[in-house]
Scaffold this motif. Structure first.
Motif, mmCIF file in Angstrom:
data_model
loop_
_atom_site.group_PDB
_atom_site.id
_atom_site.type_symbol
_atom_site.label_atom_id
_atom_site.label_comp_id
_atom_site.label_asym_id
_atom_site.label_seq_id
_atom_site.Cartn_x
_atom_site.Cartn_y
_atom_site.Cartn_z
ATOM 1 N N GLY A 1 46.260 30.827 45.217
ATOM 2 C CA GLY A 1 45.369 31.720 45.976
ATOM 3 C C GLY A 1 44.775 32.852 45.161
ATOM 4 N N ILE A 2 44.873 32.760 43.843
ATOM 5 C CA ILE A 2 44.241 33.793 43.009
ATOM 6 C C ILE A 2 42.751 33.448 42.874
ATOM 7 C CG2 ILE A 2 44.174 34.770 40.664
ATOM 8 C CD1 ILE A 2 47.340 34.518 40.845
ATOM 9 N N ASN A 3 41.928 34.476 43.044
ATOM 10 C CA ASN A 3 40.488 34.282 43.195
ATOM 11 C C ASN A 3 39.767 34.119 41.849
ATOM 12 O OD1 ASN A 3 38.028 34.162 44.445
ATOM 13 N ND2 ASN A 3 37.970 36.326 45.052
ATOM 14 N N LEU A 4 40.055 33.014 41.178
ATOM 15 C CA LEU A 4 39.493 32.761 39.843
ATOM 16 C C LEU A 4 38.308 31.814 39.945
ATOM 17 C CD1 LEU A 4 42.572 32.388 37.533
ATOM 18 C CD2 LEU A 4 40.342 33.165 36.747
ATOM 19 N N LYS A 5 37.165 32.260 39.479
ATOM 20 C CA LYS A 5 35.933 31.508 39.755
ATOM 21 C C LYS A 5 35.279 30.865 38.545
ATOM 22 C CE LYS A 5 35.494 31.894 44.162
ATOM 23 N NZ LYS A 5 35.731 30.677 44.940
ATOM 24 N N GLY A 6 35.860 31.049 37.374
ATOM 25 C CA GLY A 6 35.224 30.410 36.230
ATOM 26 C C GLY A 6 36.019 30.587 34.963
ATOM 27 N N TYR A 7 35.705 29.742 33.989
ATOM 28 C CA TYR A 7 36.380 29.765 32.701
ATOM 29 C C TYR A 7 35.336 29.626 31.601
ATOM 30 C CZ TYR A 7 39.284 28.218 28.777
ATOM 31 O OH TYR A 7 39.893 28.100 27.540
ATOM 32 N N TYR A 8 35.267 30.613 30.738
ATOM 33 C CA TYR A 8 34.333 30.573 29.609
ATOM 34 C C TYR A 8 35.134 30.492 28.335
ATOM 35 C CZ TYR A 8 30.757 31.703 32.950
ATOM 36 O OH TYR A 8 29.903 31.633 34.021
ATOM 37 N N ALA A 9 35.096 29.329 27.725
ATOM 38 C CA ALA A 9 35.801 29.194 26.455
ATOM 39 C C ALA A 9 35.093 30.063 25.416
ATOM 40 C CB ALA A 9 35.767 27.741 26.006
ATOM 41 N N TRP A 10 35.884 30.700 24.593
ATOM 42 C CA TRP A 10 35.336 31.355 23.410
ATOM 43 C C TRP A 10 35.608 30.428 22.268
ATOM 44 C CZ3 TRP A 10 32.191 35.373 22.904
ATOM 45 C CH2 TRP A 10 31.927 35.814 21.597
ATOM 46 N N SER A 11 34.563 29.800 21.721
ATOM 47 C CA SER A 11 33.174 30.092 21.971
ATOM 48 C C SER A 11 32.421 28.771 22.124
ATOM 49 C CB SER A 11 32.611 30.871 20.773
ATOM 50 O OG SER A 11 32.976 30.188 19.568
ATOM 51 N N LYS A 60 31.662 48.576 44.938
ATOM 52 C CA LYS A 60 30.462 47.731 44.751
ATOM 53 C C LYS A 60 30.614 46.782 43.563
ATOM 54 C CE LYS A 60 27.787 51.484 46.598
ATOM 55 N NZ LYS A 60 27.439 52.831 46.166
ATOM 56 N N ASN A 61 31.648 47.010 42.760
ATOM 57 C CA ASN A 61 31.881 46.144 41.603
ATOM 58 C C ASN A 61 32.329 44.765 42.117
ATOM 59 O OD1 ASN A 61 32.573 46.103 38.505
ATOM 60 N ND2 ASN A 61 34.275 45.123 39.573
ATOM 61 N N ASP A 62 31.645 43.710 41.674
ATOM 62 C CA ASP A 62 31.900 42.396 42.269
ATOM 63 C C ASP A 62 33.039 41.599 41.651
ATOM 64 O OD1 ASP A 62 29.694 42.314 44.230
ATOM 65 O OD2 ASP A 62 28.437 42.449 42.439
ATOM 66 N N PHE A 63 33.286 41.808 40.373
ATOM 67 C CA PHE A 63 34.326 40.990 39.720
ATOM 68 C C PHE A 63 34.813 41.676 38.452
ATOM 69 C CE2 PHE A 63 30.324 39.771 37.734
ATOM 70 C CZ PHE A 63 30.642 39.789 36.389
ATOM 71 N N ILE A 64 35.895 41.141 37.948
ATOM 72 C CA ILE A 64 36.378 41.555 36.625
ATOM 73 C C ILE A 64 36.387 40.296 35.752
ATOM 74 C CG2 ILE A 64 38.426 42.295 35.318
ATOM 75 C CD1 ILE A 64 37.377 44.654 36.679
ATOM 76 N N LYS A 74 46.940 40.605 40.765
ATOM 77 C CA LYS A 74 46.673 40.450 42.195
ATOM 78 C C LYS A 74 47.518 41.443 42.995
ATOM 79 C CE LYS A 74 46.278 37.323 46.006
ATOM 80 N NZ LYS A 74 46.355 35.993 46.567
ATOM 81 N N SER A 75 48.767 41.617 42.578
ATOM 82 C CA SER A 75 49.588 42.536 43.370
ATOM 83 C C SER A 75 49.122 43.983 43.194
ATOM 84 C CB SER A 75 51.086 42.354 43.061
ATOM 85 O OG SER A 75 51.362 42.856 41.788
ATOM 86 N N ASP A 76 48.509 44.313 42.051
ATOM 87 C CA ASP A 76 48.014 45.689 41.857
ATOM 88 C C ASP A 76 46.629 45.920 42.432
ATOM 89 O OD1 ASP A 76 50.254 46.488 40.579
ATOM 90 O OD2 ASP A 76 49.447 46.353 38.545
ATOM 91 N N TYR A 77 45.774 44.899 42.364
ATOM 92 C CA TYR A 77 44.367 45.135 42.722
ATOM 93 C C TYR A 77 43.862 44.269 43.868
ATOM 94 C CZ TYR A 77 44.500 47.638 38.286
ATOM 95 O OH TYR A 77 44.829 48.512 37.285
ATOM 96 N N GLY A 78 44.716 43.456 44.438
ATOM 97 C CA GLY A 78 44.287 42.635 45.578
ATOM 98 C C GLY A 78 43.471 41.439 45.139
ATOM 99 N N ASP A 79 42.584 41.012 46.051
ATOM 100 C CA ASP A 79 41.893 39.738 45.865
ATOM 101 C C ASP A 79 40.615 39.785 45.058
ATOM 102 O OD1 ASP A 79 43.269 37.600 46.766
ATOM 103 O OD2 ASP A 79 42.857 38.034 48.887
ATOM 104 N N ILE A 80 40.492 40.736 44.181
ATOM 105 C CA ILE A 80 39.256 40.856 43.400
ATOM 106 C C ILE A 80 38.895 39.525 42.719
ATOM 107 C CG2 ILE A 80 40.638 41.870 41.514
ATOM 108 C CD1 ILE A 80 36.950 42.665 42.124
ATOM 109 N N LYS A 81 37.597 39.238 42.717
ATOM 110 C CA LYS A 81 37.131 37.992 42.074
ATOM 111 C C LYS A 81 37.307 38.107 40.555
ATOM 112 C CE LYS A 81 33.053 35.997 43.226
ATOM 113 N NZ LYS A 81 31.593 35.688 43.104
ATOM 114 N N LEU A 82 37.807 37.033 39.955
ATOM 115 C CA LEU A 82 38.058 37.035 38.507
ATOM 116 C C LEU A 82 37.328 35.880 37.831
ATOM 117 C CD1 LEU A 82 41.976 37.438 38.639
ATOM 118 C CD2 LEU A 82 40.322 39.270 38.222
ATOM 119 N N TYR A 83 36.860 36.145 36.636
ATOM 120 C CA TYR A 83 36.395 35.073 35.758
ATOM 121 C C TYR A 83 37.169 35.225 34.461
ATOM 122 C CZ TYR A 83 32.100 34.636 38.574
ATOM 123 O OH TYR A 83 31.191 34.448 39.581
ATOM 124 N N VAL A 84 37.566 34.120 33.859
ATOM 125 C CA VAL A 84 38.049 34.209 32.482
ATOM 126 C C VAL A 84 36.789 34.149 31.637
ATOM 127 C CG1 VAL A 84 39.351 33.078 30.654
ATOM 128 C CG2 VAL A 84 40.291 33.190 32.959
#
Ligand code: BG6
Length: 466
Positions: A408-418, A288-292, A359-369
């Motif tokens: 094809g890596i499922n990266l959906k956003g980038y949050y600069a710190w800060s 049920k976890n949507d992203f990392i 990606k090779s360990d966890y598949g297509d999980i959605k990622l945000y930086v």
């Protein structure tokens, strides 16, 4: 190529590092309010009593973020503002503050992305054992539910915890964050398990509310690479990734802890005191976890540690050069790599390599930086903050992200710190990260940096020219 339409160009902050107003409007005292005032704990004794006064100046700050064109703002909610003693009454003034902050974002079309726990915990809970006390899990889940119910109509992106490895590692191995305990691996692993359980139960709670947003967790992403092909160093890197990646990512994404680590903890008698019920909820919550969220600053270059008996020897905060807590490997600097003034490696290529492995360990999980940026003492020329190095840093990392997306890596956003210069937990105000300068000598006056204009253009062009 432009970045996809649904990709968030964002920037981030954390409550303790920006808000200030430490004892206003019913907020409870936090572990950091107390810890930062112990002599010698922070750089030049800095603390978050005032920080950059975002609590009172959020309107001005969000207006600037809107002018920069941010798609999204990642901020954290202070538990002690919402529930001052951690588990009792809700403080309506705290709810009101975050309602205002969220509404201010939405007024400009900025998507709020909220972190529930960015390290500031009600002090009462810390005194009762903090993350070692299983009651803290119940208290956290209650607090999370209060937030989902109060803000979930407008917040559709939730992060439960920020960097478990950091607040547990610094808290129970290095002693540099609350509760300031040194070299206690048993407590360290116990605390990490309680946090994973609190995350899993919060995911379950969120999904039951059917608010149709997304929920995940933010981890440090600091993949380990061997310095060469020697078998002992390749093994050292494997060991490091098992303990510092798999231990955190596996329970959240696969629902179980990595066998390699569990076996060793059993042999050493430091396996966390977990129950079947806890292991079951970790398992059921994983799908049920949507992203990392990935907080990427630097990779680790590792070798086998030959200094037998030496462990947890720390160098400057976060810089390579220390042995792992178990003495198996150590991180090193390499002559052909680039480093920041604080000794952190600058390596966008290692990010790309790391996400391919992920990606090779966890598949297509959605990622945000959820964090990435350059900590620097910015050059000020004729009163202007000309942070060219930050521009270069962010540009090269966005380039790596673009490449990852094209693969094809499922990266959906980038949050600069800060988003804005803020208080560094241990490095005060000298280490800057923001697009917006805060003048410590002139009443915390805000000023746009060179990077502000640069990021604005990047967002306008959707990164086409990167
Ligand atoms: C991350 C934290 O670990 O690193 C932030 O999530 C922190 O809160 C950032 O500020 C940079 O760390 P430092 O030590 O350079 O301020």
């Amino acid at each position: 190529m432009k970045f996809p339409k649904d990709f968030f160009f964002g920037a981030a902050s954390a409550s303790y590092q920006v808000e200030g107003a430490w004892n206003e409007d019913g907020k409870g005292v936090t572990n950091w309010d107390v810890f930062s005032k112990i002599p010698g704990k922070t750089f030049e004794g800095t603390n978050g009593d005032v920080a950059i006064d975002h609590y009172h100046r959020y309107k001005e700050d969000i207006k600037l973020m809107a002018e920069m064109g941010l798609d999204s703002y990642r901020f954290s909610i202070s538990w002690a503002r919402i529930i001052p003693d951690g588990r009792g009454e809700v403080n309506e003034k705290g709810i009101e503050f975050y309602n205002n902050l969220i509404d201010e974002c939405l007024k400009y079309g900025i998507v709020p992305f909220a972190t529930l726990y960015h390290w500031d915990m009600p002090q009462i809970l810390e005194e009762e054992g903090g993350w070692l006390n299983k009651n803290t899990i119940d208290a956290f889940v209650k607090y999370a539910k209060v937030c989902f119910e109060a803000f979930g109509d407008r917040i559709k992106h939730w992060i439960t915890f920020n960097e478990t490895i950091v607040f547990c590692g610094h808290g129970y191995l290095e002693g540099s964050h609350p509760p300031g305990i040194k070299n206690d691996p048993k407590k360290y692993f116990m605390a990490t398990h309680n946090v994973v359980t609190a995350h899993a139960r919060s995911v379950e709670t969120y999904k039951k509310l059917r608010q149709f947003g997304e929920i995940g967790i933010t981890h440090v992403f600091s993949p380990a690479f061997p310095v060469d092909n020697k078998e002992e160093n390749v093994f050292a890197a494997y060991h490091a990734n098992q303990y510092e990646i798999a231990w955190y990512y596996d329970p959240v994404l696969k629902g179980t802890y990595p066998e390699y680590v569990v076996k060793q903890l059993k042999e050493q008698g430091i396996v966390p005191d977990w129950t079947d019920e806890e292991l079951a909820v970790i398992k059921s919550a994983a799908p049920k976890n949507d992203f990392i969220g990935l907080n990427y600053y630097q990779p680790r270059r590792v070798i086998k540690n030959n200094d037998v008996g030496e462990s947890s020897k720390q160098t400057r905060d976060g810089a390579p050069g220390s042995a792992s807590f178990d003495g198996v490997y150590r991180t090193v600097t390499m002559p052909d790599k680039n480093y920041t003034k604080w000794g952190w490696e600058i390596a966008p290529d290692a990010f790309l390599e790391g996400v391919r492995l992920l990606k090779s360990d966890y598949g297509d999980i959605k990622l945000y930086v959820t964090e990435n940026g350059l900590g620097d003492a910015d050059p000020i020329i004729e009163g202007e903050d000309v942070d060219v190095a930050r521009i270069k840093f962010i540009e090269t990392h966005l380039k790596a992200i673009k490449k990852a997306i094209s693969e094809g890596i499922n990266l959906k956003g980038y949050y600069a710190w800060s988003a804005i210069d803020l208080l560094s937990w241990l490095n005060g105000y000298k280490k800057q990260y923001g697009f917006i300068y805060v003048d410590q000598k002139d009443n915390l006056k805000r000023k746009k940096k060179l990077s502000f204009y640069w990021y604005k253009k990047i967002i306008e062009e959707r990164g086409e020219n990167i």
